[in-house]
Design a protein around this motif. Structure first.
Motif, PDB file in Angstrom:
ATOM      1  N   LEU A  57       0.583  -1.284   0.000  1.00  0.00           N
ATOM      2  CA  LEU A  57       0.232   0.221  -0.177  1.00  0.00           C
ATOM      3  C   LEU A  57       0.816   1.201   0.091  1.00  0.00           C
ATOM      4  CD1 LEU A  57      -2.919  -1.156   2.613  1.00  0.00           C
ATOM      5  CD2 LEU A  57      -2.852  -1.076   0.012  1.00  0.00           C
ATOM      6  N   VAL A  58       1.895   1.309   0.747  1.00  0.00           N
ATOM      7  CA  VAL A  58       2.939   2.475   0.629  1.00  0.00           C
ATOM      8  C   VAL A  58       3.739   2.424  -0.670  1.00  0.00           C
ATOM      9  CG1 VAL A  58       4.943   3.429   1.897  1.00  0.00           C
ATOM     10  CG2 VAL A  58       3.162   2.348   3.291  1.00  0.00           C
ATOM     11  N   PHE A  59       4.013   1.435  -1.211  1.00  0.00           N
ATOM     12  CA  PHE A  59       4.453   1.313  -2.386  1.00  0.00           C
ATOM     13  C   PHE A  59       3.480   1.796  -3.668  1.00  0.00           C
ATOM     14  CE2 PHE A  59       6.310  -0.606  -6.409  1.00  0.00           C
ATOM     15  CZ  PHE A  59       7.566  -0.366  -6.247  1.00  0.00           C
ATOM     16  N   ILE A  60       2.245   1.818  -3.501  1.00  0.00           N
ATOM     17  CA  ILE A  60       1.442   2.407  -4.175  1.00  0.00           C
ATOM     18  C   ILE A  60       1.542   4.056  -4.533  1.00  0.00           C
ATOM     19  CG2 ILE A  60      -1.201   3.069  -4.873  1.00  0.00           C
ATOM     20  CD1 ILE A  60      -1.797   0.040  -3.747  1.00  0.00           C
ATOM     21  N   MET A  61       2.116   4.686  -3.285  1.00  0.00           N
ATOM     22  CA  MET A  61       2.351   5.881  -3.404  1.00  0.00           C
ATOM     23  C   MET A  61       3.521   6.408  -4.548  1.00  0.00           C
ATOM     24  SD  MET A  61       3.148   7.104   0.564  1.00  0.00           S
ATOM     25  CE  MET A  61       3.383   8.716  -0.097  1.00  0.00           C
ATOM     26  N   GLN A  62       4.133   5.481  -5.138  1.00  0.00           N
ATOM     27  CA  GLN A  62       4.959   5.710  -6.135  1.00  0.00           C
ATOM     28  C   GLN A  62       4.698   5.770  -7.512  1.00  0.00           C
ATOM     29  OE1 GLN A  62       8.647   3.212  -6.432  1.00  0.00           O
ATOM     30  NE2 GLN A  62       9.065   3.079  -4.156  1.00  0.00           N
ATOM     31  N   ILE A  63       3.395   5.061  -7.820  1.00  0.00           N
ATOM     32  CA  ILE A  63       2.470   5.406  -8.894  1.00  0.00           C
ATOM     33  C   ILE A  63       2.008   6.890  -8.601  1.00  0.00           C
ATOM     34  CG2 ILE A  63       0.579   4.771 -10.214  1.00  0.00           C
ATOM     35  CD1 ILE A  63       0.570   2.080  -8.844  1.00  0.00           C
ATOM     36  N   GLY A  64       1.841   7.386  -7.636  1.00  0.00           N
ATOM     37  CA  GLY A  64       1.477   8.667  -7.557  1.00  0.00           C
ATOM     38  C   GLY A  64       2.395   9.728  -7.851  1.00  0.00           C
ATOM     39  N   PHE A  65       3.798   9.426  -7.471  1.00  0.00           N
ATOM     40  CA  PHE A  65       4.821  10.123  -7.722  1.00  0.00           C
ATOM     41  C   PHE A  65       5.109  10.357  -9.125  1.00  0.00           C
ATOM     42  CE2 PHE A  65       6.552   8.972  -3.111  1.00  0.00           C
ATOM     43  CZ  PHE A  65       5.871  10.164  -2.643  1.00  0.00           C
ATOM     44  N   ILE A  66       4.911   9.192  -9.688  1.00  0.00           N
ATOM     45  CA  ILE A  66       5.217   8.711 -11.337  1.00  0.00           C
ATOM     46  C   ILE A  66       4.451   9.704 -12.138  1.00  0.00           C
ATOM     47  CG2 ILE A  66       5.495   7.367 -13.305  1.00  0.00           C
ATOM     48  CD1 ILE A  66       6.366   5.258 -11.158  1.00  0.00           C
ATOM     49  N   LEU A  67       2.900   9.695 -11.769  1.00  0.00           N
ATOM     50  CA  LEU A  67       1.940  10.389 -12.457  1.00  0.00           C
ATOM     51  C   LEU A  67       2.055  12.189 -12.274  1.00  0.00           C
ATOM     52  CD1 LEU A  67      -1.304   8.383 -11.615  1.00  0.00           C
ATOM     53  CD2 LEU A  67       0.050   8.386 -13.909  1.00  0.00           C
ATOM     54  N   VAL A  68       2.488  12.467 -11.124  1.00  0.00           N
ATOM     55  CA  VAL A  68       2.689  13.728 -10.934  1.00  0.00           C
ATOM     56  C   VAL A  68       4.140  14.417 -11.643  1.00  0.00           C
ATOM     57  CG1 VAL A  68       3.888  15.341  -9.205  1.00  0.00           C
ATOM     58  CG2 VAL A  68       2.184  13.994  -8.503  1.00  0.00           C
ATOM     59  N   GLU A  69       5.002  13.608 -11.865  1.00  0.00           N
ATOM     60  CA  GLU A  69       6.070  14.042 -12.850  1.00  0.00           C
ATOM     61  C   GLU A  69       5.747  14.060 -14.284  1.00  0.00           C
ATOM     62  OE1 GLU A  69       9.913  12.180 -11.672  1.00  0.00           O
ATOM     63  OE2 GLU A  69       9.381  11.602  -9.849  1.00  0.00           O
TER      64      GLU A  69
END
Length: 266
Positions: A57-69
């Motif tokens: 679940l914490v790793f899902i945050m990386q998808i958010g980071f990728i989409l932001v960039e």
């Protein structure tokens, strides 16, 4: 005692089986004890299972980071961003396995600044079935924390650093910056920790040290501060030399990114 328990049974085969069961009961009495079983095995299994459940679940945050960039850069930089954000977890995993976890969680009381000694290449790590605080489940969970911190910095470096500069920055972030701060707060022997080596609130600061909540300080504050320093040192992004409209597809990507990051944070 055997005669009273068996009653009027006189079959020698049944009596032999009974005494064999009694011998096994005495031999494994500590294992069959209900309190010991619940405390040592069931309770620890629940803890390990919970940590391994929340880690993705914490790793899902990386998808958010990728989409932001991706939503914040020009179209010709998208492939570069996707490649860098895919390499970052792999690079941090190697460093975390080699010495990152050792720097963060080795409980050497003589060095409250950074850990040293055991846990290099994850040696001498307790088995997950043990009751030790540090085990393989904690290694996986804390690696994701370290990887998220590096990705926060990579967002500020988008369109500012080339690939080699990104690798060099991720290397130093994972090798020294994050492990030091994690050791200060997460490790009982850290100089900012509110606990001592026994996990009680009477450490160096007599219980008045730092207690991090869900990585708000060690992960997000450290990552955000490092990202600000990188942005100041490297300079502004070429994207903003000329004003241009922000396209709708970029706005949609950024909106999805917010939901992904909130989901991972919770």
């Amino acid at each position: 005692e055997g005669d009273s328990a068996m009653g009027n049974v006189t079959d020698p085969r049944l009596m032999e089986m009974y005494f064999q069961l009694e011998a096994l009961k005495v031999k494994y009495s500590n294992v069959l004890d209900t309190s010991t079983l619940n405390e040592k095995y069931i309770g620890n299994s629940i803890d390990v299972g919970w940590v391994l459940t929340t880690a993705p679940l914490v790793f899902i945050m990386q998808i958010g980071f990728i989409l932001v960039e991706v939503g914040s850069v020009r179209r010709d930089w998208i492939r570069n961003i996707l490649f860098k954000t895919s390499i970052c977890p792999c690079l941090t995993m190697l460093i975390w396995w080699a010495y990152g976890f050792m720097f963060s969680f080795s409980d050497d009381p003589s060095n409250p600044f950074i850990g040293a000694g055991k846990y290099y290449f994850l040696r001498h790590l307790p088995n997950p079935a043990s009751k030790e605080r540090l085990n393989w489940a904690v290694v996986v969970f804390e690696w994701i924390f370290c990887s998220n911190t590096s990705l926060i910095v990579s967002g500020a470096a988008a369109e500012r650093l080339n690939f080699l500069g990104f690798l060099w920055g991720t290397f130093w972030m994972t090798s020294f910056v994050y492990p030091c701060v994690a050791h200060w707060i997460f490790c009982y022997e850290g100089w900012l920790s509110a606990n001592d080596s026994r996990g009680e609130g009477n450490g160096i600061w007599d219980g008045m040290g730092t207690m991090d909540f869900a990585g708000s300080g060690v992960v997000h504050a450290v990552g955000g501060t490092t990202a600000l320093v990188v942005a100041i040192l490297v300079g502004y992004r070429g994207q903003f030399r000329h004003r241009s409209k922000f396209s709708q597809d970029k706005a949609d990507i950024m909106a999805h990114a917010r939901f992904q990051k909130v989901d991972g944070k919770w």
